[in-house]
Design a protein around this motif. Structure first.
Motif, short mmCIF file in Angstrom:
data_model
loop_
_atom_site.label_atom_id
_atom_site.label_comp_id
_atom_site.label_asym_id
_atom_site.label_seq_id
_atom_site.Cartn_x
_atom_site.Cartn_y
_atom_site.Cartn_z
N MET B 52 -2.58 -60.61 -21.16
CA MET B 52 -2.51 -59.60 -22.23
C MET B 52 -1.81 -60.16 -23.45
N LEU B 53 -2.32 -59.78 -24.59
CA LEU B 53 -1.64 -60.08 -25.85
C LEU B 53 -0.98 -58.80 -26.33
N GLY B 54 0.27 -58.89 -26.70
CA GLY B 54 0.97 -57.73 -27.25
C GLY B 54 1.00 -57.79 -28.77
N VAL B 55 0.72 -56.66 -29.39
CA VAL B 55 0.77 -56.56 -30.85
C VAL B 55 1.72 -55.42 -31.21
N ILE B 56 2.65 -55.69 -32.08
CA ILE B 56 3.61 -54.66 -32.49
C ILE B 56 3.58 -54.52 -34.01
N ASN B 57 3.46 -53.30 -34.45
CA ASN B 57 3.67 -52.98 -35.86
C ASN B 57 5.10 -52.48 -35.98
N ASP B 58 5.93 -53.28 -36.58
CA ASP B 58 7.36 -53.01 -36.55
C ASP B 58 7.73 -51.78 -37.38
N PRO B 293 5.91 -60.08 -27.82
CA PRO B 293 6.17 -59.90 -29.26
C PRO B 293 7.51 -59.26 -29.59
N LEU B 294 8.11 -58.57 -28.61
CA LEU B 294 9.33 -57.81 -28.93
C LEU B 294 10.43 -58.71 -29.48
N SER B 295 10.62 -59.87 -28.85
CA SER B 295 11.71 -60.74 -29.30
C SER B 295 11.46 -61.31 -30.68
N LEU B 296 10.22 -61.21 -31.16
CA LEU B 296 9.93 -61.71 -32.50
C LEU B 296 10.47 -60.80 -33.60
N LEU B 297 10.70 -59.54 -33.25
CA LEU B 297 11.11 -58.59 -34.29
C LEU B 297 12.44 -58.97 -34.90
N GLU B 298 13.35 -59.40 -34.03
CA GLU B 298 14.68 -59.72 -34.52
C GLU B 298 14.99 -61.20 -34.35
#
Lengths: 277, 499
Positions: B52-58, B293-298
């Motif tokens: 799975m690829l996760g996509v987050i719109n922050d 992707p979550l760790s990419l936010l911060e």
């Protein structure tokens, strides 16, 4: 992990040995500091470089006559020594450092390396690692650096100049037949920017030169005719990109070339930025 | 306060979806059509061949109705999202392209003649006319020759260009080619992922440490930029890129409005993507692992080729089998392979040679270093310095055999510094940065891509010359004579697959 331990022991042993021998070397992982060697025998020559593997970073050499000289080791881009490039001959200019052998070879120090622009496919010598041949102490191995989160040392800010201001010259050195601005050059350019802004310069003169290098064998190597112009044009572009007004500049390439005498000829391949109050 | 991330909680449902997707290669509901006008959720996971690829719109869920990134704002029916699909890591996989051809009988705007075919003069209803897109995911990039610098000034190239081979017919075509009234060089490139731009669309210092010249500048703010956005670094900012893409790929006649530009850039700066689930490893953010992707936010911006703050330090917890809490031996084995792959990436040294803008910038040729020396940007694996490098993917003799691509002969003039490792005559599929700078040194230099979401967006390299992650590893192994063992290769593939 084993590799790291082995490396540590080797560096430690080398450090101890060198410290016993010379009594003035840096601690483990710190760069080796060689003496100034202002009176060493000058040497200048063109040859193919050679690279030798070690258990950590490789050593670089070049041959002159029957002697293979140590030039330096692989380091980071900010280091003063920029290694040669295989597939290219190099112009080596420096002084022989008596009493030293590094990576198993006599040492040229200080040394200036010019990678000659045209390719030479005969310059392709890679020597495998040989037990006992190791580089001098150095900060970074062949893997990641140790910098991490430690803040990098920053140079102390220069005190602001006070009036009456005076004209100041900033001298840049280039490698042979090159107008590329490496880190040592761009740092000086940045200082010139700073000074020009601090004193609100009324004029900036850029004068670029080309030169010859007198080789130890007596041959004179002369830079290409257009290289001074290229250095001047690039510097002019850099200042304009930095936001300085076009009207401030007087840009010239010195006609002819400065003739080298085999001693510190690299200093003749230069550009001078004169910042005028 | 931002809503809690629930990607982990969705995994069971998504795993089921993934199984279904595997049964049928056509996953219609993953395609985001221009004008679809649905809300793109704040977080969403999309199945791919590896999991799975996760996509987050922050910022928030994205209302796409009327949104400039999602609406067909040009004249050919395409939107930005056409080539930057969330399910494909905000890029576009060749599998998706082939599905669109099948589903629409080649009538999707994706296949627009302008650049979705090998050349506009070819019969557009024939799949063969779109072969580069259908087989390698390549779009035609027509670039004026000579080009213009970042100030819009016509460059004086250091080299001439001859067309040696022209399988698409475009470079020798009287209307579209190099000898046309508007001389144009057509090269063929993959769309780059538009995500994680917080790291990529950075500002820089003043000097480009690789060239010694000033970095390009944002034409609007005057600030120096990182020059990492496009394959040839021709667009200084996302705004410049958006304007260019609207005019070319979308065939929009008028300029984008300020509101549209802002909407596009705002969206691009807040969307993050990464592989979030791997079928063998399981969740990539469980039990202390920080993939996804979550760790990419911060995440931290900056260099990562150091021991303390590695480029991708997400899976260190898997070193400890007891802490990693693997559910099966197979899962544990895969996780250990990922850890080994990370260690190879960071620490396995080899001789990097003849790579312009790496070996030619004062480090020496060769240098004994690791993957992370060049792929050093924390969290993306790009180059923190301007990352256009001649890795050898487009220049002869190291490029993979790509007989369907054009071949150019570039000859450097006598005054110019030659290409450092190929000399004055270079054969190439794509001159890369040199088409923008006009410099011989830049021939074949292509900006490296980020390494996130790779499992969602094959094929790889700017010219699509690696069909799989294994082919990437094999290319490097061959190019630099590394001598990876089969185990090392598999470890690297597994590691790349979870990024």
């Amino acid at each position: 992990m084993k590799t790291l331990q082995k490396f540590t022991i080797q560096v430690l042993c080398l450090t101890v040995l060198l410290a016993v021998g010379k009594g003035a070397f840096a601690a483990e992982h710190e760069e080796l500091v060689l003496p100034d060697n202002t009176n060493g025998q000058p040497i200048s020559f063109v040859s193919c470089p050679a690279i030798q593997d070690t258990s950590t970073v490789p050593c670089w050499f070049a041959d002159h006559g029957d002697t293979r000289y140590f030039l330096g080791i692989q380091q980071d881009i900010g280091a003063a020594f920029h290694p040669p490039q295989l597939k290219h001959r190099v112009l080596v200019e420096g002084r022989i450092l008596d009493g030293y052998r590094l990576c198993g070879a006599p040492v040229i120090h200080p040394v200036t390396i010019s990678v000659l622009p045209e390719m030479d496919l005969q310059c392709n010598e890679m020597v495998p690692a040989i037990p006992g041949i190791e580089p001098p102490p150095h900060e970074r191995g062949a893997g990641p650096s140790n910098d991490g989160l430690e803040p990098r040392e920053r140079a102390a800010p220069q005190p602001l100049p006070e009036p009456p201001f005076e004209a100041r010259e900033f001298v840049l050195s280039f490698t042979f037949d090159s107008a590329v601005m490496r880190g040592t050059v761009t740092r000086i350019i940045s200082q010139a920017f700073q000074y020009a802004r601090q004193i609100d310069a009324s004029a900036i003169e850029i004068t670029a030169y080309r030169a010859s290098s007198l080789l130890t064998g007596g041959q004179e190597l002369i830079e290409q005719a257009h290289i001074a112009e290229s250095r001047a044009e690039k510097l002019h572009t850099i200042f304009l990109e930095a936001g300085f007004d076009e009207d401030l500049f007087s840009v010239s390439a010195s006609p002819g070339y400065l003739r080298g005498n085999g001693i510190a000829d690299h200093l003749l391949r230069k550009a001078v930025i004169r910042v005028i109050p | 306060m931002k809503p809690k991330i629930t990607i982990g909680g969705c995994l069971l449902i998504l795993a089921t979806a993934y199984s279904l997707a595997q049964e049928s290669r056509i996953v219609l509901d993953q395609w985001w059509s221009p004008g679809q006008d649905e809300v793109l959720p704040r977080e969403k996971a999309y199945p791919n061949s590896q999991g799975m690829l996760g996509v987050i719109n922050d910022d928030a869920p994205v209302v796409t109705d009327g949104h400039a990134f999602f609406e067909a704002i040009g004249s050919n029916g395409r939107a930005c999202v056409t080539c930057h699909q969330p399910a494909d890591g905000m890029s576009l996989s060749v599998a998706t392209i082939q599905e669109r051809w099948q589903v629409t009988a080649g009538n999707d705007p994706l296949f627009a003649a302008v650049d979705g075919s090998n050349c506009p003069h070819l019969p557009q209803d024939d799949a063969a006319s779109h072969s580069l897109l259908l087989e390698k995911g390549l779009f035609r990039i027509p670039l004026p020759w000579p080009g213009k610098d970042s100030h819009g000034k016509l460059i004086t190239p250091e080299f001439t260009i001859e067309v040696v081979r022209d399988p698409t017919g475009c470079n020798t075509h009287p209307e579209y080619g190099l000898q046309s009234a508007n001389p144009t060089v057509s090269v063929y490139r993959r769309p780059r992922p538009v995500a994680n731009m917080k790291y990529i669309a950075s500002t820089g210092g003043f000097f480009n440490i690789k060239t010694g010249m000033p970095l390009d500048k944002d034409p609007e703010s005057g600030r120096s930029v990182g020059m990492n956005i496009m394959s040839d670094a021709r667009a200084a900012t996302l705004r410049v890129q958006a304007r260019d893409a609207a005019r070319t790929h979308l065939e929009r006649k008028e300029e984008l409005s300020e509101q549209q530009l802002q909407q596009i850039v705002d969206f691009e700066m807040q969307v993050f993507m990464a592989q979030s689930f791997q079928t063998q490893a399981g969740s990539l953010s469980d039990n202390g692992a920080t993939g996804g992707p979550l760790s990419l936010l911060e995440g931290r911006r900056g260099l990562g080729d150091d021991f303390q703050t590695p480029v991708f330090g997400y899976f260190d917890v898997w070193r400890d089998a007891s802490a990693a809490a693997a559910e099966t031996p197979a899962q544990q084995e895969f996780r250990e392979s990922v850890v080994r792959g990370n260690d190879i990436y960071m620490g396995r040294s080899f001789w990097i040679s003849d790579a312009v803008h790496i070996n030619s910038i004062g480090l020496g040729n060769p240098i004994k270093r690791t993957c992370a020396t060049c792929h050093n940007m924390a969290n993306t694996g790009m180059d923190l310095a301007p990352g256009y490098v001649d890795l050898g993917t487009t220049n002869m003799p190291t490029a993979n055999n790509m007989p369907d691509l054009p071949l150019f002969k570039l000859t450097c003039n006598d005054k110019a510094p030659p290409h450092p490792f190929l000399g004055r005559v270079i054969y190439t599929h794509d001159p890369g940065r040199a088409l923008i700078s006009g410099l011989c040194t830049d021939i074949g230099a292509i900006t490296m891509q980020q390494l996130r979401g790779l499992s969602a967006r094959a094929p790889y390299f700017a010219n699509g010359s690696a069909d799989s992650l294994r082919e990437i590893v094999d290319f490097y192994d061959r190019r630099f004579n590394i001598g990876y063992s089969q185990q090392e290769k598999q470890d690297l593939v597994n590691f790349l697959s979870v990024l």
